[in-house]
Write an enzyme that holds these catalytic residues in place. Structure first.
Site, PDB file in Angstrom:
ATOM      1  N   ARG A  61       0.828  -1.217   0.000  1.00  0.00           N
ATOM      2  CA  ARG A  61       0.000   0.000   0.000  1.00  0.00           C
ATOM      3  C   ARG A  61       0.858   1.261   0.000  1.00  0.00           C
ATOM      4  O   ARG A  61       0.498   2.269  -0.612  1.00  0.00           O
ATOM      5  CB  ARG A  61      -0.916   0.016   1.226  1.00  0.00           C
ATOM      6  N   MET A  86     -11.997   2.405  -4.704  1.00  0.00           N
ATOM      7  CA  MET A  86     -12.152   1.221  -3.857  1.00  0.00           C
ATOM      8  C   MET A  86     -10.844   0.746  -3.221  1.00  0.00           C
ATOM      9  O   MET A  86     -10.657  -0.449  -3.005  1.00  0.00           O
ATOM     10  CB  MET A  86     -12.792   0.089  -4.669  1.00  0.00           C
ATOM     11  N   HIS A 105     -20.113   7.987   0.630  1.00  0.00           N
ATOM     12  CA  HIS A 105     -20.344   6.620   1.120  1.00  0.00           C
ATOM     13  C   HIS A 105     -21.838   6.321   1.036  1.00  0.00           C
ATOM     14  O   HIS A 105     -22.659   7.160   1.442  1.00  0.00           O
ATOM     15  CB  HIS A 105     -19.846   6.500   2.562  1.00  0.00           C
ATOM     16  N   LEU A 140     -11.607   4.267   8.643  1.00  0.00           N
ATOM     17  CA  LEU A 140     -12.427   3.971   7.470  1.00  0.00           C
ATOM     18  C   LEU A 140     -13.846   4.543   7.618  1.00  0.00           C
ATOM     19  O   LEU A 140     -14.535   4.254   8.602  1.00  0.00           O
ATOM     20  CB  LEU A 140     -12.508   2.448   7.269  1.00  0.00           C
ATOM     21  N   ASP A 141     -14.264   5.353   6.657  1.00  0.00           N
ATOM     22  CA  ASP A 141     -15.630   5.900   6.604  1.00  0.00           C
ATOM     23  C   ASP A 141     -16.037   6.612   7.897  1.00  0.00           C
ATOM     24  O   ASP A 141     -17.202   6.543   8.305  1.00  0.00           O
ATOM     25  CB  ASP A 141     -16.649   4.788   6.299  1.00  0.00           C
TER      26      ASP A 141
HETATM   27  C1  GRF Z   1     -21.175   4.734  -4.964  1.00  0.00           C
HETATM   28  O1  GRF Z   1     -22.302   4.107  -4.423  1.00  0.00           O
HETATM   29  C2  GRF Z   1     -20.371   5.404  -3.888  1.00  0.00           C
HETATM   30  O2  GRF Z   1     -21.150   5.870  -2.830  1.00  0.00           O
HETATM   31  C3  GRF Z   1     -19.476   4.292  -3.416  1.00  0.00           C
HETATM   32  O3  GRF Z   1     -19.164   3.550  -4.561  1.00  0.00           O
HETATM   33  C4  GRF Z   1     -20.184   3.731  -5.538  1.00  0.00           C
HETATM   34  C5  GRF Z   1     -19.493   4.247  -6.751  1.00  0.00           C
HETATM   35  O4  GRF Z   1     -20.360   4.375  -7.847  1.00  0.00           O
HETATM   36  N1  GRF Z   1     -18.344   4.823  -2.714  1.00  0.00           N
HETATM   37  P1  GRF Z   1     -19.906   5.213  -9.130  1.00  0.00           P
HETATM   38  O5  GRF Z   1     -18.588   4.605  -9.588  1.00  0.00           O
HETATM   39  O6  GRF Z   1     -19.790   6.633  -8.733  1.00  0.00           O
HETATM   40  O7  GRF Z   1     -20.999   4.966 -10.141  1.00  0.00           O
END
Ligand code: GRF
Length: 214
Positions: A61, A86, A105, A140-141
């Protein structure tokens, strides 16, 4: 004009909502850790510079985050926008951009941090669900919350229908939060979100709804 860099990993619908919002900002670049992210093509069709920092090419990382930071810094961004990015980021990376990096989120934080938020909301039987824009901090979050939108959970909801209802609100609150930040109307001060000239919310969302005659 403030410069923002958007980090994505996939579909990029939030990124697209930000591009379509025609904010008074310069989208300096869209960067993905996934070479095949669909959002890269969308960004290119808007003539936004794109870059890929493929996490699989790095052994850990720390080295990935160092390469990502180097790429971000090329664009001299005022704000880093995580939009479906992600990867868990190292503390060193997060601290470097503290107060200048935000995330969206798909839950009403602090409920349902992590993945599979819609399925977990259905399993928990909550009647309201939603989405949260927050500053990114090492946990996280769990960073200070900038904005949230709530939606009802309906009796016949599936994970997909609920996700779609939440996503529609993500596309509304994320561009708005970025606008506030870039206009200096929202900022992070000592772990607290400070607002200037941002209206207070009105109304109550009750779910299920009261009977019409009550
Ligand atoms: C969304 O639901 C966001 O809240 C989450 O991942 C998803 C990404 O969707 N973090 P996109 O790639 O923006 O369509």
């Amino acid at each position: 004009m403030k410069r923002i860099v958007i980090l994505i990993s996939g579909r990029g619908s939030n990124m697209e909502a930000i591009l379509n919002a025609r904010l008074p900002v310069q989208i300096a670049a869209v960067i993905s850790n996934e070479p095949t992210a669909k959002g890269l093509a969308t960004a290119q069709s808007h003539n936004i510079p794109t870059a890929v920092v493929p996490h699989r090419a790095f052994t850990d990382r720390e080295t990935f985050d160092a390469a990502l930071a180097m790429e971000i810094n090329r664009y001299q961004a005022n704000l880093i926008v995580l939009a479906g990015f992600m990867r868990v980021l190292t503390e060193e990376f997060v601290v470097r951009y503290l107060g200048r990096m935000i995330n969206i989120h798909p839950s009403l934080l602090p409920s349902f941090t992590g993945l599979h938020t819609h399925q977990r909301a259905l399993e928990a039987g909550v009647r309201l669900h939603g989405c949260t824009v927050h500053f990114v901090t090492p946990g996280l979050d769990s960073g200070p919350i900038i904005a949230q939108a709530a939606v009802p959970v309906l009796a016949d909801d599936t994970e997909d229908t609920l996700a779609g209802r939440v996503l529609a609100e993500e596309h509304r609150i994320y561009p708005q939060a970025i606008r506030w930040l870039c206009e200096g109307r929202v900022k992070l001060a000592d772990d607290t979100v400070v607002y200037a000239d941002v209206a207070t919310a009105r109304g109550t969302l009750i779910s299920p709804a009261f009977d019409d005659h009550l």
